[in-house]
Every structure is written in structure tokens, then in C-alpha cells.
Design a protein around this motif. Sequence first.
Motif, mmCIF file in Angstrom:
data_model
loop_
_atom_site.group_PDB
_atom_site.id
_atom_site.type_symbol
_atom_site.label_atom_id
_atom_site.label_comp_id
_atom_site.label_asym_id
_atom_site.label_seq_id
_atom_site.Cartn_x
_atom_site.Cartn_y
_atom_site.Cartn_z
ATOM 1 N N GLN A 178 9.503 0.591 -0.401
ATOM 2 C CA GLN A 178 9.883 1.342 0.789
ATOM 3 C C GLN A 178 11.370 1.154 1.095
ATOM 4 O O GLN A 178 12.068 2.102 1.434
ATOM 5 N N MET A 236 1.682 1.776 5.441
ATOM 6 C CA MET A 236 0.755 1.393 4.392
ATOM 7 C C MET A 236 0.940 -0.068 3.954
ATOM 8 O O MET A 236 -0.059 -0.735 3.704
ATOM 9 N N PRO A 237 2.180 -0.567 3.862
ATOM 10 C CA PRO A 237 2.314 -1.970 3.443
ATOM 11 C C PRO A 237 1.633 -2.945 4.394
ATOM 12 O O PRO A 237 1.118 -3.972 3.960
ATOM 13 N N TRP A 238 1.616 -2.613 5.667
ATOM 14 C CA TRP A 238 1.014 -3.535 6.634
ATOM 15 C C TRP A 238 -0.499 -3.601 6.476
ATOM 16 O O TRP A 238 -1.121 -4.603 6.837
ATOM 17 N N LEU A 239 -1.093 -2.559 5.930
ATOM 18 C CA LEU A 239 -2.531 -2.589 5.667
ATOM 19 C C LEU A 239 -2.857 -3.645 4.618
ATOM 20 O O LEU A 239 -3.865 -4.350 4.731
ATOM 21 N N TYR A 240 -2.004 -3.771 3.610
ATOM 22 C CA TYR A 240 -2.195 -4.820 2.596
ATOM 23 C C TYR A 240 -2.156 -6.207 3.229
ATOM 24 O O TYR A 240 -2.930 -7.087 2.876
ATOM 25 N N TRP A 300 1.615 -6.171 -0.937
ATOM 26 C CA TRP A 300 2.368 -6.002 0.304
ATOM 27 C C TRP A 300 3.872 -6.156 0.064
ATOM 28 O O TRP A 300 4.662 -5.329 0.511
ATOM 29 N N ALA A 360 5.169 -3.207 -1.984
ATOM 30 C CA ALA A 360 5.231 -1.986 -1.179
ATOM 31 C C ALA A 360 6.422 -2.028 -0.221
ATOM 32 O O ALA A 360 7.091 -1.011 -0.003
#
Length: 87
Positions: A46, A1-5, A39, A42
Motif C-alpha cells: 500500500q 484490507m491490511p488491518w483485517l489481517y 499484514w 500489505a
Amino acid sequence: MPWLYLLLALAAFAVAFKTTSVAVLVISLLIALGLLLAWVLALLAQRIGSRSRDTSMMIDATELRRLREQAEARRNSGQSPPSPPAA
């Protein structure tokens, strides 16, 4: 999910570079800044989550008291503590 940001922030930067409107430029730069901040947060969340202890493995107060009583009884009777099981 962080990489989507991060990907969305890069897309917002691309929109900022391609636009000719100042309003769209400012809005897309603000969006990119917000997404970059999300990002980083997140990623930190994580990392902290992966290093935290499992709360189900913690000993409650009654179990801790019982273990202390057993240790005290062992100390008073002169017994040696039981050896831990082989790993």
C-alpha cells in the motif's frame, strides 16, 4: 484490507492462548504468523503503491522525439522557449 489481517492474527493468538490442545496451539500460531506476515506485506504494498507515479502521465517515445525536435528547432532559430502557463 491490511488491518483485517492484523485482526485475524490477533484472533488466532487468542485461540492459541485459550486452547488446551497442542495441535490447535501450533496451528493457530502458524496461522497468526502467516497473517502477521500478510499484514506487513500489505502495508508495504500500500505504501509503495501510494508513492508510485501515474503511468498515464508518462511521455511516449514519439511525443518525446517531437518535443526534442521542437527544442532543436527553437535553439537553431534563436527563439526563447515559451514561458510556462501560470499555476
